[in-house]
Design a protein around this motif. Structure first.
Motif, PDB file in Angstrom:
ATOM      1  N   ALA A   1       0.836  -1.197   0.000  1.00 24.39           N
ATOM      2  CA  ALA A   1       0.000   0.000   0.000  1.00 24.39           C
ATOM      3  C   ALA A   1       0.870   1.246   0.000  1.00 24.39           C
ATOM      4  CB  ALA A   1      -0.934  -0.014   1.208  1.00 24.39           C
ATOM      5  N   VAL A   2       1.684   1.374  -1.053  1.00 33.65           N
ATOM      6  CA  VAL A   2       2.605   2.498  -1.178  1.00 33.65           C
ATOM      7  C   VAL A   2       2.663   2.917  -2.640  1.00 33.65           C
ATOM      8  CG1 VAL A   2       4.042   1.849   0.793  1.00 33.65           C
ATOM      9  CG2 VAL A   2       4.557   0.929  -1.480  1.00 33.65           C
ATOM     10  N   PRO A   3       3.101   4.145  -2.927  1.00 30.54           N
ATOM     11  CA  PRO A   3       3.361   4.518  -4.326  1.00 30.54           C
ATOM     12  C   PRO A   3       4.504   3.682  -4.891  1.00 30.54           C
ATOM     13  CG  PRO A   3       3.268   6.452  -2.885  1.00 30.54           C
ATOM     14  CD  PRO A   3       3.320   5.262  -1.991  1.00 30.54           C
TER      15      PRO A   3
ATOM     16  N   GLY B   1       7.170   4.530  -6.262  1.00 32.32           N
ATOM     17  CA  GLY B   1       8.479   5.053  -5.898  1.00 32.32           C
ATOM     18  C   GLY B   1       8.946   4.662  -4.514  1.00 32.32           C
ATOM     19  N   GLU B   2       8.048   4.133  -3.690  1.00 22.92           N
ATOM     20  CA  GLU B   2       8.402   3.716  -2.327  1.00 22.92           C
ATOM     21  C   GLU B   2       8.293   2.212  -2.148  1.00 22.92           C
ATOM     22  OE1 GLU B   2       5.981   5.910   0.410  1.00 22.92           O
ATOM     23  OE2 GLU B   2       6.255   7.801  -0.674  1.00 22.92           O
ATOM     24  N   ALA B   3       8.197   1.465  -3.245  1.00 19.62           N
ATOM     25  CA  ALA B   3       7.878   0.039  -3.145  1.00 19.62           C
ATOM     26  C   ALA B   3       9.094  -0.878  -3.208  1.00 19.62           C
ATOM     27  CB  ALA B   3       6.900  -0.345  -4.252  1.00 19.62           C
ATOM     28  N   VAL B   4      10.277  -0.370  -3.555  1.00 22.75           N
ATOM     29  CA  VAL B   4      11.421  -1.258  -3.786  1.00 22.75           C
ATOM     30  C   VAL B   4      11.785  -2.041  -2.532  1.00 22.75           C
ATOM     31  CG1 VAL B   4      13.862  -1.374  -4.403  1.00 22.75           C
ATOM     32  CG2 VAL B   4      12.336   0.155  -5.642  1.00 22.75           C
ATOM     33  N   ASP B   5      11.991  -1.354  -1.422  1.00 22.77           N
ATOM     34  CA  ASP B   5      12.390  -2.046  -0.193  1.00 22.77           C
ATOM     35  C   ASP B   5      11.302  -2.997   0.278  1.00 22.77           C
ATOM     36  OD1 ASP B   5      14.804  -0.711  -0.214  1.00 22.77           O
ATOM     37  OD2 ASP B   5      14.164   0.836   1.215  1.00 22.77           O
ATOM     38  N   ALA B   6      10.036  -2.564   0.168  1.00 21.36           N
ATOM     39  CA  ALA B   6       8.932  -3.423   0.595  1.00 21.36           C
ATOM     40  C   ALA B   6       8.835  -4.666  -0.287  1.00 21.36           C
ATOM     41  CB  ALA B   6       7.625  -2.643   0.562  1.00 21.36           C
ATOM     42  N   LEU B   7       9.103  -4.507  -1.581  1.00 13.65           N
ATOM     43  CA  LEU B   7       9.079  -5.657  -2.485  1.00 13.65           C
ATOM     44  C   LEU B   7      10.186  -6.638  -2.142  1.00 13.65           C
ATOM     45  CD1 LEU B   7       7.995  -7.082  -5.029  1.00 13.65           C
ATOM     46  CD2 LEU B   7       9.584  -5.674  -6.366  1.00 13.65           C
ATOM     47  N   ARG B   8      11.378  -6.122  -1.887  1.00 15.79           N
ATOM     48  CA  ARG B   8      12.489  -7.009  -1.509  1.00 15.79           C
ATOM     49  C   ARG B   8      12.168  -7.760  -0.226  1.00 15.79           C
ATOM     50  NH1 ARG B   8      17.266  -6.192  -4.237  1.00 15.79           N
ATOM     51  NH2 ARG B   8      17.491  -4.243  -5.440  1.00 15.79           N
ATOM     52  N   GLU B   9      11.553  -7.061   0.724  1.00 16.76           N
ATOM     53  CA  GLU B   9      11.212  -7.707   1.989  1.00 16.76           C
ATOM     54  C   GLU B   9      10.151  -8.777   1.791  1.00 16.76           C
ATOM     55  OE1 GLU B   9       9.496  -6.511   6.434  1.00 16.76           O
ATOM     56  OE2 GLU B   9      10.182  -4.951   5.047  1.00 16.76           O
ATOM     57  N   ALA B  10       9.182  -8.502   0.927  1.00 13.47           N
ATOM     58  CA  ALA B  10       8.081  -9.445   0.724  1.00 13.47           C
ATOM     59  C   ALA B  10       8.503 -10.674  -0.065  1.00 13.47           C
ATOM     60  CB  ALA B  10       6.919  -8.747   0.013  1.00 13.47           C
ATOM     61  N   THR B  11       9.370 -10.488  -1.065  1.00 14.78           N
ATOM     62  CA  THR B  11       9.668 -11.590  -1.992  1.00 14.78           C
ATOM     63  C   THR B  11      11.121 -12.055  -1.952  1.00 14.78           C
ATOM     64  OG1 THR B  11      10.257 -10.157  -3.860  1.00 14.78           O
ATOM     65  CG2 THR B  11       7.915 -10.666  -3.543  1.00 14.78           C
TER      66      THR B  11
END
Length: 215
Positions: free
Chosen positions: A78-80, A82-92
Motif C-alpha cells: 500500500a505504497v506509491p 516510488g516507495e515500493a522497492v524495499d517493501a518488495l524485496r522484503e516481501a519476496t
C-alpha cells in the motif's frame, strides 16, 4: 452463459490479456502490478492463471488491494511505486521478473522500472495523457530491461482481438475469471451527470460503473 453486463468487459479484457501475453510471465516467476484500477484488476486475474510464485499488487487504495487479493494477488504493498522497492524485496526476497505499469500516470514509469530485476521485463499498459512527461529512469540500459508497450489494436494471429475475447468468455463461463465483484456502482442514465461530477472530484471509491439503459 455470459450476461450482458459481463459482455461489456470484452474490450478491456482483450487489452489486458494481450498485456499479459506480451509480458510472458513464466511458471514460478514473480510479477508486480502497479495500479489496481480496472485494467490492473484484470491483469491480476489473468496473471493468477500463469502459475507465478508471487503476484504483488501495488496501490495506495486498501479497497483496491483487497480486490486484488480476491483476484489472485499473493502480496500487497500500500505504497506509491516510488516507495515500493524495499517493501518488495522484503516481501519476496528480491525484485520482480516482470512488472506491469497500469496506472496511466506519467510519474509511475520510472519508479516501476526500479522494481524489475536485471534482464527483466516491464509492460506499459494504459494510455498516459501526457506521454512526453514519462521518463525511463536510470536502470533501463544498465540492467538491460525490456519495455513492452501494449494497445488493444496490436493483437496478431493467432491471438487476434476476436480470439482473445472468445477466450475471456470461456474463462467467465467456466469460473476461471470473475468480473462481477469489480462493479462498484450501478446507475441509470439520469444519474450520469452526478456520477461524472463525482469522478472528477475523487475516483478512489469507484471501479466499474454500469449504466443500465433498460429502465
Amino acid at each position: 452463459a455470459i450476461t450482458d453486463e459481463q459482455a461489456t468487459w470484452a474490450s478491456l479484457a482483450a487489452t489486458t490479456q494481450l498485456g499479459v501475453r506480451r509480458g510472458d510471465p513464466a511458471l514460478g516467476e514473480v510479477a508486480v502490478v502497479v495500479g489496481l484500477g480496472l485494467l490492473g484488476q484484470l491483469v491480476t486475474r489473468y496473471l493468477r492463471l500463469r502459475g507465478l510464485r508471487r503476484l504483488v499488487a501495488v496501490d495506495s487504495s486498501a479497497g483496491r488491494l483487497e480486490l486484488a487479493v480476491a483476484g489472485g494477488a499473493t502480496d500487497t504493498l500500500a505504497v506509491p511505486a516510488g516507495e515500493a522497492v524495499d517493501a518488495l524485496r522484503e516481501a519476496t526476497g528480491g525484485l520482480a521478473d516482470v512488472a506491469f505499469d497500469v496506472t496511466g500516470s506519467a510519474a509511475a514509469l520510472a519508479p516501476t522500472t526500479e522494481l524489475v530485476r536485471p534482464g527483466g521485463r516491464l509492460v506499459l499498459l494504459g494510455d498516459c495523457p501526457t506521454p512526453s512527461r514519462q521518463t525511463l529512469g536510470p536502470r533501463v540500459l544498465g540492467d538491460s530491461l525490456t519495455i513492452v508497450g501494449v494497445h488493444a489494436s496490436s493483437g496478431r494471429e493467432p491471438w487476434t482481438y476476436r480470439e482473445m475475447t472468445r477466450l475471456f468468455f470461456d474463462f467467465l463461463a467456466d469460473g476461471r475469471m470473475r468480473v462481477d465483484d469489480l462493479v462498484t456502482h450501478r446507475i441509470g442514465p439520469q444519474d450520469a451527470p452526478a456520477l461524472y461530477a463525482d469522478l472528477r472530484r475523487d475516483r478512489s471509491a469507484y471501479l466499474a460503473v454500469m449504466i443500465g439503459w433498460s429502465a
